[in-house]
Scaffold this motif. Structure first.
Motif, PDB file in Angstrom:
ATOM      1  N   THR A  41       0.833  -1.205   0.000  1.00  0.00           N
ATOM      2  CA  THR A  41       0.000   0.000   0.000  1.00  0.00           C
ATOM      3  C   THR A  41       0.868   1.255   0.000  1.00  0.00           C
ATOM      4  N   CYS A  42       1.971   1.243   0.725  1.00  0.00           N
ATOM      5  CA  CYS A  42       2.880   2.398   0.734  1.00  0.00           C
ATOM      6  C   CYS A  42       3.484   2.630  -0.647  1.00  0.00           C
TER       7      CYS A  42
ATOM      8  N   LEU B 273       0.823   4.114  -2.825  1.00  0.00           N
ATOM      9  CA  LEU B 273       0.611   5.513  -2.459  1.00  0.00           C
ATOM     10  C   LEU B 273       1.711   6.399  -3.026  1.00  0.00           C
TER      11      LEU B 273
ATOM     12  N   VAL C 276       1.043   6.833  -6.784  1.00  0.00           N
ATOM     13  CA  VAL C 276      -0.094   7.727  -7.053  1.00  0.00           C
ATOM     14  C   VAL C 276       0.297   9.173  -6.797  1.00  0.00           C
ATOM     15  N   ILE C 277       1.051   9.414  -5.742  1.00  0.00           N
ATOM     16  CA  ILE C 277       1.481  10.786  -5.445  1.00  0.00           C
ATOM     17  C   ILE C 277       2.422  11.304  -6.537  1.00  0.00           C
TER      18      ILE C 277
ATOM     19  N   GLN D 112       0.574  12.456  -9.789  1.00  0.00           N
ATOM     20  CA  GLN D 112      -0.409  13.540  -9.700  1.00  0.00           C
ATOM     21  C   GLN D 112       0.120  14.801 -10.353  1.00  0.00           C
TER      22      GLN D 112
ATOM     23  N   GLU E 203      -6.526  12.137  -6.456  1.00  0.00           N
ATOM     24  CA  GLU E 203      -6.611  12.674  -5.099  1.00  0.00           C
ATOM     25  C   GLU E 203      -7.462  11.760  -4.216  1.00  0.00           C
TER      26      GLU E 203
ATOM     27  N   THR F  38      -5.476   8.744  -3.338  1.00  0.00           N
ATOM     28  CA  THR F  38      -4.489   9.081  -2.311  1.00  0.00           C
ATOM     29  C   THR F  38      -5.114   9.023  -0.926  1.00  0.00           C
ATOM     30  N   TRP F  39      -6.296   9.613  -0.777  1.00  0.00           N
ATOM     31  CA  TRP F  39      -6.981   9.587   0.524  1.00  0.00           C
ATOM     32  C   TRP F  39      -7.352   8.167   0.928  1.00  0.00           C
TER      33      TRP F  39
ATOM     34  N   LEU G 198      -5.940   5.287  -0.008  1.00  0.00           N
ATOM     35  CA  LEU G 198      -4.736   4.535   0.360  1.00  0.00           C
ATOM     36  C   LEU G 198      -4.186   4.980   1.714  1.00  0.00           C
ATOM     37  N   SER G 199      -4.273   6.274   2.017  1.00  0.00           N
ATOM     38  CA  SER G 199      -3.811   6.775   3.312  1.00  0.00           C
ATOM     39  C   SER G 199      -4.643   6.194   4.451  1.00  0.00           C
TER      40      SER G 199
ATOM     41  N   ILE H 236      -3.728   2.512   4.902  1.00  0.00           N
ATOM     42  CA  ILE H 236      -2.454   2.378   5.620  1.00  0.00           C
ATOM     43  C   ILE H 236      -2.666   2.606   7.113  1.00  0.00           C
TER      44      ILE H 236
END
Length: 82
Positions: free
Chosen positions: A17-18, A21, A24-25, A28, A57, A60-61, A63-64, A67
């Protein structure tokens, strides 16, 4: 021993997952104009820049949050091991 396999599985999911993430970041579109704008326009012109940025976006949320809960559950597994 069964608890140890859960720890290994959740550790793997946290790492995976990290990495997702981070990817994806990195893809962007930045908020301000930069060199990457032409790169982003070429790659995402079929979906539309604005819709793609909103989608990334949201991912991102999500996946955060995933985590966050994986780490909480991982911590619970480590404490219940003892």
């Amino acid at each position: 021993m069964e608890n140890m396999s859960f720890i290994i599985i959740f550790g793997f999911f946290i790492i995976l997952t990290c990495i997702l993430l981070m990817l994806v970041i990195l893809i962007q579109n930045p908020k301000k104009e930069s060199i990457h704008q032409s790169f982003m326009e070429r790659n995402f012109r079929f979906f539309g820049i604005k819709r793609t940025n909103t989608f990334l976006e949201n991912i991102t949320w999500i996946l955060s949050i995933i985590i966050f809960f994986l780490i909480l559950f991982f911590n619970f597994l480590l404490k219940s091991k003892h």
